[in-house]
Scaffold this active site. Structure first.
Site, PDB file in Angstrom:
ATOM      1  N   ASP A  81      -7.266  -1.157  -4.458  1.00  0.00           N
ATOM      2  CA  ASP A  81      -8.314  -0.786  -3.505  1.00  0.00           C
ATOM      3  C   ASP A  81      -9.257   0.257  -4.102  1.00  0.00           C
ATOM      4  OD1 ASP A  81      -7.143  -2.477  -1.642  1.00  0.00           O
ATOM      5  OD2 ASP A  81      -5.922  -0.886  -0.771  1.00  0.00           O
ATOM      6  N   ASP A 119       0.849  -1.190   0.000  1.00  0.00           N
ATOM      7  CA  ASP A 119       0.000   0.000   0.000  1.00  0.00           C
ATOM      8  C   ASP A 119       0.881   1.235   0.000  1.00  0.00           C
ATOM      9  OD1 ASP A 119      -2.374  -1.462   0.082  1.00  0.00           O
ATOM     10  OD2 ASP A 119      -2.373  -1.539   2.274  1.00  0.00           O
TER      11      ASP A 119
END
Length: 198
Positions: A168, A154
């Site tokens: 995401d 991330d």
């Protein structure tokens, strides 16, 4: 009972020929339309997967764990995080393999559903959803600490709330679209609620 005239060769009785079912032009056009939408959804999923993996490769080479680069003050920034859980780091630790199984099951359901797509909205949403799921699933399979237990990369920090990635974003957008399509009564096959679809 049939009779044969004297001196004539008997004519063998033949069973009735089966009636071949013909496909109507409308059915053929609908099938082509579904194939086009499915192809488009697959292409979109592939694009999301490629962009997701490229941005993760960039983050691994350009960002440092624990350091943040502000883009919009405290609202949006870049920071490198390795997530062994689901969204918001839920269910990490020893449950990473279970999350991998769940995502694999979701991918199978999406792939099966894509064969029945009859709506551009559903093609877009399922393409985004599949691409996002595959993007994070690739991390689970091929990143450390091991197969089916890999940590998701991330890098997009939303205030101090959570850190996500391109996959995401695709998943969240797809979820929003699916909610809108459902509220509008648009089915996966393109029919609207109350319509009589053959």
């Amino acid at each position: 009972m049939s009779t044969t005239p004297a001196g004539a060769d008997p004519v063998p009785e033949t069973p009735d020929e089966p009636v071949l079912e013909t496909t109507s032009p409308d059915d053929t056009a609908a099938a082509r339309h579904r194939r086009r939408l499915a192809t488009w959804a697959w292409a979109l999923a592939a694009a999301v997967l490629v962009v997701d993996q490229l941005t993760k490769w960039w983050a691994l080479s350009a960002l440092t764990v624990g350091e943040r680069i502000d883009l919009l003050g405290d609202l949006l920034g870049l920071t490198l995080v390795f997530n062994d859980g689901a969204a918001l780091s839920i269910g990490g630790g020893g449950y990473t393999w279970a999350l991998t199984i769940v995502v694999v099951a979701v991918v199978v359901v999406i792939v099966r559903a894509m064969r029945r797509i009859g709506s551009r909205g559903w093609a877009l949403s399922l393409g985004l959803l599949l691409g996002g799921a595959l993007g994070n699933l690739a991390d689970r399979f091929f990143r450390e600490p091991g197969f089916a237990r890999g940590e998701v990369v991330d890098m997009i920090a939303y205030a101090n709330f959570f850190v996500g990635n391109v996959a995401d974003i695709a998943i969240v957008v797809a979820a929003g679209m699916i909610i809108v399509l459902s509220f509008r009564g648009i089915g996966l096959d393109g029919s609207r609620q109350g319509e009589d679809v053959r």
